[in-house]
Design an enzyme around this catalytic site. Structure first.
Site, PDB file in Angstrom:
ATOM      1  N   HIS A 171      77.329  36.025  37.437  1.00 49.44           N
ATOM      2  CA  HIS A 171      76.184  35.299  37.987  1.00 49.44           C
ATOM      3  C   HIS A 171      75.606  34.288  37.003  1.00 49.44           C
ATOM      4  O   HIS A 171      74.515  33.763  37.212  1.00 49.44           O
ATOM      5  CB  HIS A 171      75.088  36.282  38.427  1.00 49.44           C
ATOM      6  CG  HIS A 171      74.817  37.364  37.430  1.00 49.44           C
ATOM      7  ND1 HIS A 171      74.815  38.689  37.757  1.00 49.44           N
ATOM      8  CD2 HIS A 171      74.573  37.311  36.101  1.00 49.44           C
ATOM      9  CE1 HIS A 171      74.570  39.421  36.684  1.00 49.44           C
ATOM     10  NE2 HIS A 171      74.407  38.600  35.669  1.00 49.44           N
ATOM     11  N   TYR A 258      79.501  33.187  20.763  1.00 51.67           N
ATOM     12  CA  TYR A 258      80.821  32.609  20.996  1.00 51.67           C
ATOM     13  C   TYR A 258      81.104  31.424  20.085  1.00 51.67           C
ATOM     14  O   TYR A 258      82.206  30.876  20.107  1.00 51.67           O
ATOM     15  CB  TYR A 258      80.949  32.140  22.455  1.00 51.67           C
ATOM     16  CG  TYR A 258      80.438  33.142  23.462  1.00 51.67           C
ATOM     17  CD1 TYR A 258      80.689  34.500  23.295  1.00 51.67           C
ATOM     18  CD2 TYR A 258      79.694  32.742  24.563  1.00 51.67           C
ATOM     19  CE1 TYR A 258      80.202  35.421  24.201  1.00 51.67           C
ATOM     20  CE2 TYR A 258      79.219  33.656  25.485  1.00 51.67           C
ATOM     21  CZ  TYR A 258      79.472  34.998  25.293  1.00 51.67           C
ATOM     22  OH  TYR A 258      78.999  35.907  26.192  1.00 51.67           O
TER      23      TYR A 258
END
Length: 488
Positions: A171, A258
């Site tokens: 989502h 990341y």
């Protein structure tokens, strides 16, 4: 219509309830069967009681069954939804705790980085077991909807090695679009059109239009910097927007893991995060949140059961993809969403074997991806670094090759920015030994790893992280909820 949906990991109570009520917002689906399965009998019975109460309150013919026998739950299922967390919070705690000893500070640790990679090692053998059962006892051509993280690795394994028709669902895109619509002053996300593409948790809004008008970088940066809340909570994300030229779907805390630039030094971490909520970068924030949520549900279960007696309100159907995909496949009412699938050239400048997240349309013919998308070069470069880690991680999980696992961790952007090769080798040994109960493919490697640990000269430290908070008690949570209610 009458068909069967199996939910694996149904003991994820809040999420299972959301999926259940979303699906029952489709009028044609009232006669279907939900088969719940989980390793925890206790959690299964709690969620079954809640769903039974919803069925009873809404006078529906829907059938709900629950069993710890996964294969039985999968028998004849047309759709299988997975929201499992292999190893539970016990293993997850080690995903956060052990890397901290080597200076690696994670907010979530469920996608890549040291925690996400080990999470994938625990999940992939189980995912392949799911796929085996789906192929043998589910309805022919059953569709596997994976909600479990690490999304790309799990989906990669299911498609490439499980040979099951699989789509990964998240989502992040919807939540990012909601933020953009808000800062631009839109009345709703319906005024916003967008193309969002990349890989899961590194998806990029590469084309934005508000009521048909194209939104450029400068306007978006100004809108976020002027927002009284997001300008404080999303500092890192806004910085990436300024430098890359496009907005990322992921929260401040998620995105920080990341990239090799923002969590490499403690003083840098505190500069870029915000502590108003865990998702903005708190050390181990999602672990704390998940622990508190579990404890709250266990204590306040009677309230959750009572709330299940309310009528289903179709106007409150969530934007989770699952119910909309099923509706499109079964009724041919077309749905546009963002899906995790094998690339195969959909995104021109990412590897063909990668699992991408990109726009697609669903109808009776299945999920049809929009092809020919090219990412901005900086976005592609960042995605490719993660894809290389994901590929090695999946191959390590399949083969049980601990050396390949270490190389995957070594090549992770944040790990590489913080740790030396010697530290990575020892850290992986320590994590594999600690999580051996959930890593059957590495059973042959555990004795040697334990022996290496007993002789290691690599120094570690006991470190809580740059921005750690303690798990709050039920009393503290009650007081906070009461204060928020009074203020609101």
């Amino acid at each position: 219509m009458s068909f069967k949906i199996a939910i694996i990991g149904a003991g994820s109570v809040g999420f299972t309830k959301k999926l259940f009520t979303d699906i029952l917002c489709v009028p044609e689906f009232k006669d279907i069967e939900f088969a719940l399965t989980d390793v925890s009998e206790h959690n299964l019975q709690m969620i079954k009681a809640i769903l039974d109460r919803i069925v009873e309150a809404n006078k529906l013919p829907t059938r709900v069954t629950a069993t710890t026998n996964r294969r039985k739950a999968l028998e004849g299922a047309r759709y299988i939804i997975s929201c499992v967390r292999v190893g539970g919070l016990e293993a997850y705690a080690d995903d956060i705790r052990i890397p901290l000893k080597y200076g690696i500070d994670q907010c979530v640790g469920d996608t890549i980085c040291a925690g996400g990679i080990l999470y994938g090692q625990r999940n992939i053998p189980v995912i392949l077991d799911f796929c085996k059962d789906i192929g043998e006892v589910a309805e022919t051509n059953a569709k596997f909807l994976n909600y479990a993280n690490p999304m790309a690795m799990n989906t990669w394994a299911a498609i490439e090695y499980g040979k099951v028709d699989t789509v990964g669902l998240c989502h992040g895109v919807q939540h990012g679009a909601e933020q953009i619509a808000e800062v631009l002053g839109a009345k709703s996300t319906g005024e916003l059109d967008y193309v969002c593409s990349g890989i899961n948790h590194q998806t990029w809004f590469i084309d934005l239009r508000l009521n048909g008008r194209k939104i450029g970088k400068d306007e978006l940066v100004a809108a976020f910097e002027a927002h009284p809340v997001y300008s404080r909570q999303e500092k890192l994300r806004i910085d990436v927007l300024k430098r890359f030229g496009v907005y990322s779907t992921e929260s401040n805390g998620h995105l920080s893991e990341y990239l090799p630039w923002y969590r490499k030094r403690p003083e840098e971490i505190t500069r870029w995060i915000d502590m108003s909520d865990w998702i903005h970068g708190e050390t181990g924030g999602y672990l704390r949140y998940s622990t508190e949520t579990r404890n709250w549900f266990e204590t306040e279960y009677p309230q959750f059961l009572e709330a299940a007696s309310k009528p289903i309100d179709a106007s409150r159907r969530s934007n989770e993809h699952a119910s909309h995909i099923l509706e499109a496949l079964e009724t041919n009412r077309v749905y546009r969403g963002h899906f995790n699938v094998k690339n195969n050239g959909v995104i021109t400048n990412l590897p063909r074997d990668a699992i991408i997240e990109s726009p697609g349309f669903v109808d009776r013919f299945g999920i049809n991806m929009v092809s020919g998308i090219t990412l901005p070069e900086a976005c592609a470069a960042t995605c490719i670094a993660s894809i290389n880690v994901q590929r090695m991680s999946v191959h390590a999980a399949i083969s049980g090759d601990i050396d390949l696992l270490k190389l995957a961790v070594l090549h992770d952007p944040l790990v590489g920015a913080v740790s030396t090769p010697e530290e990575v080798w020892q850290m992986v040994d320590e994590m594999v030994v600690a999580q051996a109960a959930w890593l059957p493919q590495y059973a042959h490697a555990v004795p040697a790893a334990r022996e290496r640990l007993s002789k290691s000269q690599v120094k570690t430290r006991e470190w809580a992280g740059a921005a750690r908070r303690s798990v709050r008690s039920i009393e503290e949570l009650r007081a906070e909820k009461a204060a928020l209610k009074q203020a609101g």
